[in-house]
Every structure is written in structure tokens, then in C-alpha cells.
Design a protein around this motif. Structure first.
Motif, PDB file in Angstrom:
ATOM      1  N   VAL A  24       0.846  -1.204   0.000  1.00  0.00           N
ATOM      2  CA  VAL A  24       0.000   0.000   0.000  1.00  0.00           C
ATOM      3  C   VAL A  24       0.879   1.250   0.000  1.00  0.00           C
ATOM      4  CG1 VAL A  24      -1.626   1.365   1.396  1.00  0.00           C
ATOM      5  CG2 VAL A  24      -2.009  -1.090   1.079  1.00  0.00           C
ATOM      6  N   ASP A  25       1.892   1.261   0.868  1.00  0.00           N
ATOM      7  CA  ASP A  25       2.787   2.409   0.976  1.00  0.00           C
ATOM      8  C   ASP A  25       3.519   2.658  -0.343  1.00  0.00           C
ATOM      9  OD1 ASP A  25       3.908   4.520   2.415  1.00  0.00           O
ATOM     10  OD2 ASP A  25       5.627   3.320   3.057  1.00  0.00           O
ATOM     11  N   ASN A  26       4.027   1.611  -0.969  1.00  0.00           N
ATOM     12  CA  ASN A  26       4.725   1.755  -2.251  1.00  0.00           C
ATOM     13  C   ASN A  26       3.767   2.215  -3.353  1.00  0.00           C
ATOM     14  OD1 ASN A  26       7.309   1.031  -1.368  1.00  0.00           O
ATOM     15  ND2 ASN A  26       6.878  -1.137  -1.616  1.00  0.00           N
ATOM     16  N   GLY A  27       2.545   1.706  -3.342  1.00  0.00           N
ATOM     17  CA  GLY A  27       1.554   2.122  -4.339  1.00  0.00           C
ATOM     18  C   GLY A  27       1.213   3.603  -4.212  1.00  0.00           C
ATOM     19  N   ILE A  28       1.039   4.057  -2.972  1.00  0.00           N
ATOM     20  CA  ILE A  28       0.747   5.480  -2.742  1.00  0.00           C
ATOM     21  C   ILE A  28       1.938   6.324  -3.199  1.00  0.00           C
ATOM     22  CG2 ILE A  28       0.358   7.236  -0.975  1.00  0.00           C
ATOM     23  CD1 ILE A  28      -1.245   5.135   0.583  1.00  0.00           C
ATOM     24  N   ALA A  29       3.162   5.864  -2.921  1.00  0.00           N
ATOM     25  CA  ALA A  29       4.360   6.620  -3.319  1.00  0.00           C
ATOM     26  C   ALA A  29       4.418   6.774  -4.836  1.00  0.00           C
ATOM     27  CB  ALA A  29       5.624   5.919  -2.812  1.00  0.00           C
ATOM     28  N   ARG A  30       4.118   5.705  -5.564  1.00  0.00           N
ATOM     29  CA  ARG A  30       4.124   5.779  -7.033  1.00  0.00           C
ATOM     30  C   ARG A  30       3.034   6.720  -7.539  1.00  0.00           C
ATOM     31  NH1 ARG A  30       4.678   0.076  -6.471  1.00  0.00           N
ATOM     32  NH2 ARG A  30       6.864  -0.487  -6.684  1.00  0.00           N
ATOM     33  N   ALA A  31       1.850   6.632  -6.942  1.00  0.00           N
ATOM     34  CA  ALA A  31       0.742   7.501  -7.363  1.00  0.00           C
ATOM     35  C   ALA A  31       1.088   8.968  -7.116  1.00  0.00           C
ATOM     36  CB  ALA A  31      -0.540   7.116  -6.623  1.00  0.00           C
ATOM     37  N   GLU A  32       1.650   9.267  -5.942  1.00  0.00           N
ATOM     38  CA  GLU A  32       2.044  10.642  -5.633  1.00  0.00           C
ATOM     39  C   GLU A  32       3.072  11.165  -6.625  1.00  0.00           C
ATOM     40  OE1 GLU A  32       1.723  10.256  -0.778  1.00  0.00           O
ATOM     41  OE2 GLU A  32       3.662  10.111  -1.762  1.00  0.00           O
ATOM     42  N   ALA A  33       4.104  10.355  -6.870  1.00  0.00           N
ATOM     43  CA  ALA A  33       5.168  10.786  -7.785  1.00  0.00           C
ATOM     44  C   ALA A  33       4.598  11.059  -9.172  1.00  0.00           C
ATOM     45  CB  ALA A  33       6.265   9.733  -7.849  1.00  0.00           C
ATOM     46  N   PHE A  34       3.723  10.168  -9.647  1.00  0.00           N
ATOM     47  CA  PHE A  34       3.138  10.354 -10.980  1.00  0.00           C
ATOM     48  C   PHE A  34       2.266  11.605 -11.025  1.00  0.00           C
ATOM     49  CE2 PHE A  34      -0.436   9.861 -13.868  1.00  0.00           C
ATOM     50  CZ  PHE A  34       0.245   9.748 -15.079  1.00  0.00           C
ATOM     51  N   LEU A  35       1.375  11.764 -10.043  1.00  0.00           N
ATOM     52  CA  LEU A  35       0.468  12.911 -10.030  1.00  0.00           C
ATOM     53  C   LEU A  35       1.221  14.237  -9.951  1.00  0.00           C
ATOM     54  CD1 LEU A  35      -2.362  11.605  -7.674  1.00  0.00           C
ATOM     55  CD2 LEU A  35      -2.506  11.964 -10.144  1.00  0.00           C
ATOM     56  N   LEU A  36       2.233  14.297  -9.100  1.00  0.00           N
ATOM     57  CA  LEU A  36       2.993  15.541  -8.959  1.00  0.00           C
ATOM     58  C   LEU A  36       3.787  15.856 -10.226  1.00  0.00           C
ATOM     59  CD1 LEU A  36       4.201  15.235  -5.269  1.00  0.00           C
ATOM     60  CD2 LEU A  36       2.598  16.897  -6.194  1.00  0.00           C
ATOM     61  N   ALA A  37       4.473  14.853 -10.759  1.00  0.00           N
ATOM     62  CA  ALA A  37       5.269  15.086 -11.969  1.00  0.00           C
ATOM     63  C   ALA A  37       4.384  15.466 -13.144  1.00  0.00           C
ATOM     64  CB  ALA A  37       6.089  13.843 -12.300  1.00  0.00           C
ATOM     65  N   SER A 181       8.073   9.538   9.119  1.00  0.00           N
ATOM     66  CA  SER A 181       7.200   8.923   8.124  1.00  0.00           C
ATOM     67  C   SER A 181       7.637   7.468   8.025  1.00  0.00           C
ATOM     68  CB  SER A 181       7.322   9.641   6.773  1.00  0.00           C
ATOM     69  OG  SER A 181       8.554   9.339   6.172  1.00  0.00           O
ATOM     70  N   THR A 182       7.055   6.743   7.109  1.00  0.00           N
ATOM     71  CA  THR A 182       7.360   5.313   7.049  1.00  0.00           C
ATOM     72  C   THR A 182       8.801   5.023   6.686  1.00  0.00           C
ATOM     73  OG1 THR A 182       6.554   5.253   4.766  1.00  0.00           O
ATOM     74  CG2 THR A 182       5.007   4.613   6.504  1.00  0.00           C
ATOM     75  N   ASN A 183       9.519   6.000   6.156  1.00  0.00           N
ATOM     76  CA  ASN A 183      10.893   5.738   5.742  1.00  0.00           C
ATOM     77  C   ASN A 183      11.871   6.844   6.142  1.00  0.00           C
ATOM     78  OD1 ASN A 183      12.375   3.670   4.511  1.00  0.00           O
ATOM     79  ND2 ASN A 183      12.614   4.859   2.646  1.00  0.00           N
TER      80      ASN A 183
END
Length: 196
Positions: A24-37, A181-183
């Protein structure tokens, strides 16, 4: 290895959370990176195209302002989740830094859970606002799309941020170190790690 003091490199982000929580955490990270970029790039292209049209051809792109407004909403609400993921939100740590480690860990868990609760409450209220806007049936003048489409990112951003803080609380419950945060480990980067 966890980062200290909010160091962020989104391309190399990997969650240390176990099993489905990590997915879930990795999926959210990818979604955030894509949306922001995508949001920043589209806004830049849209703005440059409008400037070229205005000064090069004597006419502006009619929907530029509306498109940029949509992208600003997207970037803002995807950005709050991104900031939470990388430990970049403003923190007042004068008293926190003076506490013993065990108390700091407990306080960090409480902060993460309370913040997650507020984010989920804001998700609920923004969802209600979105439904109200949907009921009014308003459309954007130039794009002729429903106004509620532009607001979808508000509850999504609040939900992703709440989820990020909830995962941070869980991470702090599972690990012996204190995490922003988680990391991202709590603390300050060494002077040798700081770039000039």
C-alpha cells in the motif's frame, strides 16, 4: 536504509513496512510521484503554450486558467501526502527534542494518529462538499466540464495523507527507532550529509 531528517529521493523510495502495508505504501508513493510530476509538467506546458499563443499569434488559449486551476488543486493535495511521506511538514520540536526517547516515541505515535484522524475527517467533509458541488450541476465556462471533477483531488489528497500518517503510526509501533514517516527517521542530518 531509512533516511534521517527528511532527506527525500522519490525515485528510490521503498517502504520497509511488512507485507500488504508495504505494498500500500509503495503504491501510494508511485501515485504521488506520478500525479505531482504530471501535474507540474502539464501546468508548465499549458502556461508556455498560452504565452506563445498570446505573444506569437495574438490569441490566448481560452481554457488555460481553468486547466491551471485544476492542476494547482491536484498538485496541492497530492503534495500534502508527498510531504507527509518525506517528513517535510513543518514541526515544532523545541519540547519534543528535550523529551526522553520513549516519551518522544509515544508522542510521535499520538501525533501521527491524531493527524491521521484529522486528515480522515477532512476527507469526509471534503467528500460532502464534493457531493454538494455535484448536486449544483455547475460547469466550467471554457472547458464545459462539471466543476466537481476539479475537486476530486481534494478528498483523495486528504485520504492519502491520512493513510500516510496512519502508516507512520504503525511503523513507529513496530520499530524501535522513531520515524517521521514510514521511511524517514526522526532527527537531523549530519553536517557531512548536507550538500552545499
Amino acid at each position: 536504509m531509512p533516511k534521517s531528517g527528511g532527506d527525500d529521493s522519490p525515485s528510490s523510495y521503498r517502504s520497509d513496512l511488512p507485507g500488504p502495508l508495504g505494498w500500500v505504501d509503495n503504491g501510494i508513493a508511485r501515485a504521488e510521484a506520478f500525479l505531482l510530476a504530471a501535474g507540474v509538467l502539464l501546468m508548465a506546458v499549458n502556461t508556455v503554450a498560452n504565452v506563445v499563443g498570446r505573444f506569437g499569434f495574438g490569441t490566448s488559449i481560452q481554457a488555460t486558467e481553468e486547466v491551471n486551476r485544476i492542476l494547482i488543486i491536484l498538485i496541492t493535495f497530492a503534495g500534502i501526502s508527498y510531504a507527509a511521506r518525506h517528513g517535510r511538514h513543518i514541526r515544532m520540536t523545541a519540547f519534543f527534542d528535550m523529551m526522553p526517547v520513549k516519551l518522544r516515541k509515544l508522542v510521535m505515535i499520538i501525533i501521527a494518529l491524531v493527524t491521521a484522524g484529522f486528515m480522515f475527517a477532512l476527507t469526509w467533509y471534503s467528500w460532502g462538499y464534493l457531493q454538494t458541488t455535484l448536486g449544483r450541476g455547475r460547469v466550467l465556462p471554457s472547458l464545459q466540464i462539471p466543476v466537481w471533477w476539479t475537486l476530486v483531488w481534494v478528498p483523495v489528497g486528504f485520504f492519502m495523507t491520512g493513510l500516510q500518517y496512519l502508516l507512520t503510526a504503525i511503523k513507529n509501533m513496530l520499530e524501535k527507532d522513531i520515524y517521521l514517516s514510514t521511511n524517514v527517521l526522526e532527527g537531523y542530518a549530519d553536517e557531512s550529509e548536507q550538500e552545499i
